[in-house]
Enzyme design. Sequence first.
Site, PDB file in Angstrom:
ATOM      1  N   GLU A  16       0.906  -1.177   0.224  1.00 53.57           N
ATOM      2  CA  GLU A  16      -0.099   0.031   0.229  1.00 53.57           C
ATOM      3  C   GLU A  16       1.113   1.345  -0.050  1.00 53.57           C
ATOM      4  OE1 GLU A  16      -3.866  -0.469   1.839  1.00 53.57           O
ATOM      5  OE2 GLU A  16      -3.260   1.462   3.104  1.00 53.57           O
ATOM      6  N   GLU A  29       1.822   1.803  -3.389  1.00 50.69           N
ATOM      7  CA  GLU A  29       0.758   2.338  -4.151  1.00 50.69           C
ATOM      8  C   GLU A  29       0.688   3.680  -3.995  1.00 50.69           C
ATOM      9  OE1 GLU A  29      -2.764   0.135  -3.168  1.00 50.69           O
ATOM     10  OE2 GLU A  29      -3.695   1.093  -5.007  1.00 50.69           O
ATOM     11  N   CYS A  34      -8.241  -2.155   4.246  1.00 49.05           N
ATOM     12  CA  CYS A  34      -8.162  -3.649   4.968  1.00 49.05           C
ATOM     13  C   CYS A  34      -9.301  -3.914   5.744  1.00 49.05           C
ATOM     14  CB  CYS A  34      -6.685  -3.399   5.573  1.00 49.05           C
ATOM     15  SG  CYS A  34      -6.433  -2.010   6.581  1.00 49.05           S
ATOM     16  N   SER A  37      -7.427   1.776  -2.304  1.00 49.87           N
ATOM     17  CA  SER A  37      -6.307   1.133  -2.715  1.00 49.87           C
ATOM     18  C   SER A  37      -6.788  -0.289  -3.068  1.00 49.87           C
ATOM     19  CB  SER A  37      -5.457   0.665  -1.285  1.00 49.87           C
ATOM     20  OG  SER A  37      -4.374  -0.440  -1.332  1.00 49.87           O
ATOM     21  N   LYS A  44     -15.295  -9.840   7.799  1.00 52.86           N
ATOM     22  CA  LYS A  44     -14.129 -10.984   7.193  1.00 52.86           C
ATOM     23  C   LYS A  44     -14.643 -12.105   6.711  1.00 52.86           C
ATOM     24  CE  LYS A  44     -10.574  -8.202   8.238  1.00 52.86           C
ATOM     25  NZ  LYS A  44      -9.538  -7.692   7.315  1.00 52.86           N
ATOM     26  N   GLU A 103     -16.044 -11.388   3.328  1.00 50.40           N
ATOM     27  CA  GLU A 103     -14.996 -11.134   2.498  1.00 50.40           C
ATOM     28  C   GLU A 103     -14.300 -12.394   2.101  1.00 50.40           C
ATOM     29  OE1 GLU A 103     -11.550  -9.865   4.612  1.00 50.40           O
ATOM     30  OE2 GLU A 103     -10.665  -8.645   2.841  1.00 50.40           O
ATOM     31  N   GLU A 110     -13.656 -12.444  -5.715  1.00 48.30           N
ATOM     32  CA  GLU A 110     -12.505 -11.912  -5.889  1.00 48.30           C
ATOM     33  C   GLU A 110     -11.245 -12.422  -5.436  1.00 48.30           C
ATOM     34  OE1 GLU A 110     -14.834  -9.886  -4.859  1.00 48.30           O
ATOM     35  OE2 GLU A 110     -15.951  -9.360  -6.658  1.00 48.30           O
ATOM     36  N   CYS A 156     -10.373  -2.118  14.808  1.00 50.28           N
ATOM     37  CA  CYS A 156     -10.488  -3.549  15.044  1.00 50.28           C
ATOM     38  C   CYS A 156     -10.477  -3.791  16.342  1.00 50.28           C
ATOM     39  CB  CYS A 156      -9.257  -4.467  14.286  1.00 50.28           C
ATOM     40  SG  CYS A 156      -9.052  -3.888  12.600  1.00 50.28           S
TER      41      CYS A 156
END
Length: 590
Positions: A277, A280, A302, A322, A361, A364, A369, A518
């Site tokens: 990142e 990037e 994230c 990102s 998550k 996710e 993907e 988190c």
Amino acid sequence: MIQLTINNKKISAAPGSTILEAAKQNGIIIPSLCYMEGVHKFGSCRICSVEVEGARTLQIACMAEVREGMVVHTNSKKVQKTRKVLYELMLSDHSKNCLSCVRNQSCELQKLGDILGVGENRFDTGSAREQLDISPSITRDLSKCIFCRRCVTACKGIQGIGILDAQNRGFDSVIAPAMDRPINSAKCAFCGQCTVVCPVGALKETDHIERVWEAINNPEIRVVMQPAPAVRVALGEMFGYPVGTSVTGQMAAAMRALGVDDVFDTNWAADLTIMEEGTEFLHRAIDALSGKKAVLPLVSSCSPGWIKYIESYFPQLIPNLSSCKSPHMMLGALAKSYYAESIDVAPEKMYTVSIMPCTAKKFEAGREEMVNNGVPNVDAVLTTRELGQMIKQAGIDFRSLKEEQFDDPLGQSTGAADIFGVTGGVMEAAIRTVYVIITGRELPFEGLHVAPIVGLDQIKEATLKLENVLPDYKMFEGFEVKVAVTSGLAGAKILMDQIMAGTSPYHFIEVMGCPSGCICGGGQPRSEDPDVRTKRLKALYSEDESKVLRQSHLNPSIAAVYKDFLGKPCGHKSHELLHTHYVDRSSENE
Ligand code: FES
């Protein structure tokens, strides 16, 4: 101050306080159920009913403000009787499968019954609502809902989304998405904040425990487990440790004791995320400073609840995100490629389990993907609560475990990775590394901390002036990098509205879907400690400060993976395994 009397005790309270608050500050506990400190909007359970002399009816203490000369009785016969009837009515159509309920022994309704001393239930009609609504992240058990509406406050009042609300009338009343649809067909971010505040078992994470046991018990399968940074400062609470106790070594030992083959650490991949990142960001900033087309601000990716939110509500801003996968996905992808090759195990024979403070998550992990070479990067996601449950199921005496290390080669991490678990941490970790790349020097701040973005404020910002840069980065000379950090989706909306309006002054933004990051994710243990956020935050910064290496680019095992396998950050192989793309969900579930 206002003078009043509660239970014959003369007390004073600040104007504007409620009876409940005034009583608590003076050591008088009034039972409550729907009350949520700091964000309470409406009293729906009425369990906090009290008698106020001169009032025609009982008052609800969580809403009624103190008045000069007020005389309150919190435990009169009338109050006791009323509370019991209210409790019995709540219980009348509540599911009675308490022994098999995930909230057994941590259920606030159970606890309240004990406090009120309710023996039999005169109005038991059985549950009128037997519907189970299972989404990839969150499971709703309508037979257990007691209409306290805490989830409504969490979803609308705290996160600013408003997926859950009261639907229908009378006996058909239900707390649900609009038109009583399943939660998966609403624009829910799956942050799971509703599961944290639900006092009973009506809202919980969708169970992945059984599938993980199956994998562990299958001798053909190699099970890899990895815990997120925030898990290590909360798991101990499930075993009686004080809030804010770090149990990293015991957690690693417990995962090994469960029968897991490889105990890796998501922290390792957090360091990797910074390399990807950070690079990037550098590429985009260099393009912008060289007059080329570049999309800024770069926005972190994230937090999967945040990703689902932006895909649903701000799809125009997807180019700002990102392209980095979240750290546990990066680790999963490399476990099934880099590591699997090195030990000669077929990727399809490897089962990766992430321990996350997060319910999103789970969603996710199921995204199409998040697949490479036909196998998912991550096969199952357990919340911190679920890991605690599995440790208990396995009969592991957590408190007597000796500390152990994570396994190589995906287990070693720097302090920068620890702070990924708290709001501001990803940005600080990125700044620590990007600053070195551009200037060749370490960040000149005390303790390497970027003070303006440390803490629990909803939106934080910092400006960093770059001077005496390395020759390769001369375009940055004198450049002021402006960054912003927010946690919780209500804060994210404010920052995204700025970008949409063309008024955002920032170059880089960190967003975490859950308030405080988190450490207080939707999958963390529920806590009654009012300082839980600060205590877990401090524990993560202590983990960071206790490490010798505190900058991601100094992690030797990250250097090794680039040398032996990936090549360079944001290179071809990284793009294939560690980066992703996003989906416009704005027309889904209208
Ligand atoms: Fe006051 Fe529920 S706690 S109405």
